[in-house]
Design an enzyme around this catalytic site. Structure first.
Site, PDB file in Angstrom:
ATOM      1  N   PHE A 159       0.862  -1.189   0.000  1.00  0.00           N
ATOM      2  CA  PHE A 159       0.000   0.000   0.000  1.00  0.00           C
ATOM      3  C   PHE A 159       0.892   1.229   0.000  1.00  0.00           C
ATOM      4  O   PHE A 159       1.590   1.501   0.966  1.00  0.00           O
ATOM      5  CB  PHE A 159      -0.943   0.038   1.209  1.00  0.00           C
ATOM      6  N   ASP A 176       9.219   2.859   2.159  1.00  0.00           N
ATOM      7  CA  ASP A 176       8.015   3.616   2.501  1.00  0.00           C
ATOM      8  C   ASP A 176       7.785   3.433   4.000  1.00  0.00           C
ATOM      9  O   ASP A 176       7.277   2.405   4.440  1.00  0.00           O
ATOM     10  CB  ASP A 176       6.834   3.095   1.680  1.00  0.00           C
ATOM     11  N   LYS A 213       1.986  10.758   7.582  1.00  0.00           N
ATOM     12  CA  LYS A 213       1.111  10.465   8.717  1.00  0.00           C
ATOM     13  C   LYS A 213       1.468  11.294   9.954  1.00  0.00           C
ATOM     14  O   LYS A 213       1.219  12.484   9.959  1.00  0.00           O
ATOM     15  CB  LYS A 213       1.098   8.958   8.974  1.00  0.00           C
TER      16      LYS A 213
HETATM   17  C1  LIG Z   1      -1.162   5.666   4.615  1.00  0.00           C
HETATM   18  C2  LIG Z   1      -0.046   5.198   3.780  1.00  0.00           C
HETATM   19  C3  LIG Z   1       0.284   5.844   2.570  1.00  0.00           C
HETATM   20  C4  LIG Z   1      -0.559   6.943   1.975  1.00  0.00           C
HETATM   21  O1  LIG Z   1      -0.599   8.094   2.740  1.00  0.00           O
HETATM   22  P1  LIG Z   1      -1.689   9.227   2.400  1.00  0.00           P
HETATM   23  O2  LIG Z   1      -1.292  10.355   3.293  1.00  0.00           O
HETATM   24  O3  LIG Z   1      -3.031   8.653   2.728  1.00  0.00           O
HETATM   25  O4  LIG Z   1      -1.564   9.527   0.962  1.00  0.00           O
HETATM   26  C5  LIG Z   1       1.391   5.405   1.881  1.00  0.00           C
HETATM   27  N1  LIG Z   1       2.133   4.380   2.334  1.00  0.00           N
HETATM   28  C6  LIG Z   1       1.843   3.736   3.479  1.00  0.00           C
HETATM   29  C7  LIG Z   1       2.718   2.620   3.932  1.00  0.00           C
HETATM   30  C8  LIG Z   1       0.741   4.107   4.233  1.00  0.00           C
HETATM   31  O5  LIG Z   1       0.433   3.448   5.342  1.00  0.00           O
END
Ligand SMILES: *Cc1c(COP(=O)(O)O)cnc(C)c1O
Length: 397
Positions: A135, A220, A249
């Site tokens: 994700f 990420d 986040k």
């Molecule tokens: C939440 C998340 C995203 C996306 O972040 P947004 O601020 O919603 O665009 C990307 N990578 C990971 C691992 C996430 O948990």
């Protein structure tokens, strides 16, 4: 309140049936005054709790000075923020964006540009290898590297240039890397997939392989980073260095959206004026709050709380394995709990928890994610464990 929201919102979310009016620390209150222990923490955007005095103070002070300038100008909080985040990561450069998806988009752009201008990949051929069940966000390019049908279907045509391999499988990764490969991109622990921890030694092998083949490693850390797993960055806690790190986040302390790409000048130096940007990226308001977050993380205290309270959480959850729980994964204050289907779906258990004053979210049909803010106390972890146990006991087949 709910009716008005549902009447005017497309149905891309299926929220739990309560309306939050106020939050403080690890707790939120609904419009009827009921109190809930927030074990969702807004997908880890609220890691430092709600209405945290330290960050509110930073926000209020900046609110009255200047909140937006655009990066056509310099602004006072930006330099200190970039320096603080670079120092936390042990890197030289930080490019602030707004959302996690945008930070990841930016990392892909930088990796491609590095591929063409430094590695010497032929124009248009750059390939990024990513992981099945990843994700990385909701933009067109991020869903193009997703294999989740719900996230993808009917949103094509998709951005080309991605190949997926199984997370945790080094041989597949080795086979997928070719001369056009510019980057391997992964979450050090896959969050939305259900908090999937890779096998021991996997990340180290990925790092060796990417070094050997002159391929960038992009981690990420949007969800795993900034203390959630008990470390500032999960990949660094596993003893490896990434070429590009993305964060988001909780970097905005749950007050504003702020994300960033972090790296060294050998890679991020490929960017020149006009080649990438964002109107809101690095705005003074976001920078002031994110600076305060970096200063807090520099003390090591949030990470330590996540680690020690996480041990308590995981020990308690482990005791339920075999009686309602089939598996528990994760680290720090982050747990993916697979529910024994005989006890109901993960959603059923979440609704049971809601009725008992605990907010938690199902992530896959069988998995619940517990991610309380780091400001919880040991007694609140015990409360979570007690209520979870009570919900399971009531559904014992
Ligand atoms: C939440 C998340 C995203 C996306 O972040 P947004 O601020 O919603 O665009 C990307 N990578 C990971 C691992 C996430 O948990």
């Amino acid at each position: 309140m709910i009716d008005r929201e549902l009447a005017h919102s497309p149905k891309n979310y299926a929220p739990l049936p309560l309306v939050i009016d106020r939050g403080e620390g690890a707790w939120v209150w609904d419009v009827d005054g009921n109190r809930y222990l927030d074990c969702m923490a807004a997908y880890s955007a609220a890691n430092f709790g709600h209405a945290n005095e330290r960050f509110l103070a930073a926000a209020k002070a900046q609110l009255e000075r200047v909140t937006i300038t655009s990066r056509a100008l310099h602004a006072t909080p930006l330099g200190p923020f970039l320096e603080a985040l670079a120092s936390l990561a042990g890197k030289e450069l930080v490019l602030p964006m707004n959302t996690g998806a945008e930070a990841n988009e930016t990392a892909v752009k930088i990796a491609r540009k590095w591929g063409y201008t430094v590695k010497g990949v032929a124009e248009g051929r750059a390939k990024v290898v990513a992981m099945r069940k990843n994700f990385h966000g909701r933009t067109t390019t991020m869903i193009s590297m997703s294999d989740d049908p719900l996230a993808r279907e009917n949103y094509g045509p998709y951005t080309p240039g991605f190949e997926l391999v199984d997370f945790g499988d080094v041989d597949q990764l080795r086979a997928a890397i070719d001369d056009d490969t510019v980057a391997v991109m992964l979450e050090p622990i896959q969050g939305e997939a259900g908090i999937i921890v890779p096998p021991d030694g996997y990340l180290q092998k990925v790092r060796e392989l990417t070094r050997e083949r002159n391929v960038l490693l992009v981690c990420d850390e949007v969800q795993t980073g900034l203390g959630r797993t008990g470390a500032t960055f999960r990949h660094q806690a596993e003893g490896i260095e990434a070429d590009l790190i993305t964060v988001g986040k909780s970097l905005g302390a749950g007050i504003v959206p702020v994300s960033a790409v972090i790296g060294d000048s050998d890679v991020m130096g490929v960017l020149a004026p006009g080649t990438h940007g964002s109107t809101f990226g690095g705005n003074p308001m976001a920078a002031a709050i994110a600076l305060a977050v970096c200063q807090e993380l520099a003390t090591g205290e949030p990470q330590e709380r996540s680690r020690t309270l996480g041990e308590r959480l995981h020990a308690g959850l482990a005791r339920r394995v075999g009686s309602g729980v089939s598996e528990v994964r994760g680290m720090g204050l982050w747990a993916g709990v697979d529910i024994d289907p005989a006890y109901g779906s993960a959603k059923d258990i979440c609704l049971g928890l809601l009725a008992r004053g605990v907010l938690a979210k199902d992530t896959q049909a069988r998995t619940i994610r517990f991610a309380p803010p780091f400001v919880v106390g040991a007694d609140e972890i015990d409360l979570l464990l007690r209520e979870f146990g009570a919900v399971l006991d009531a559904r014992r087949p």
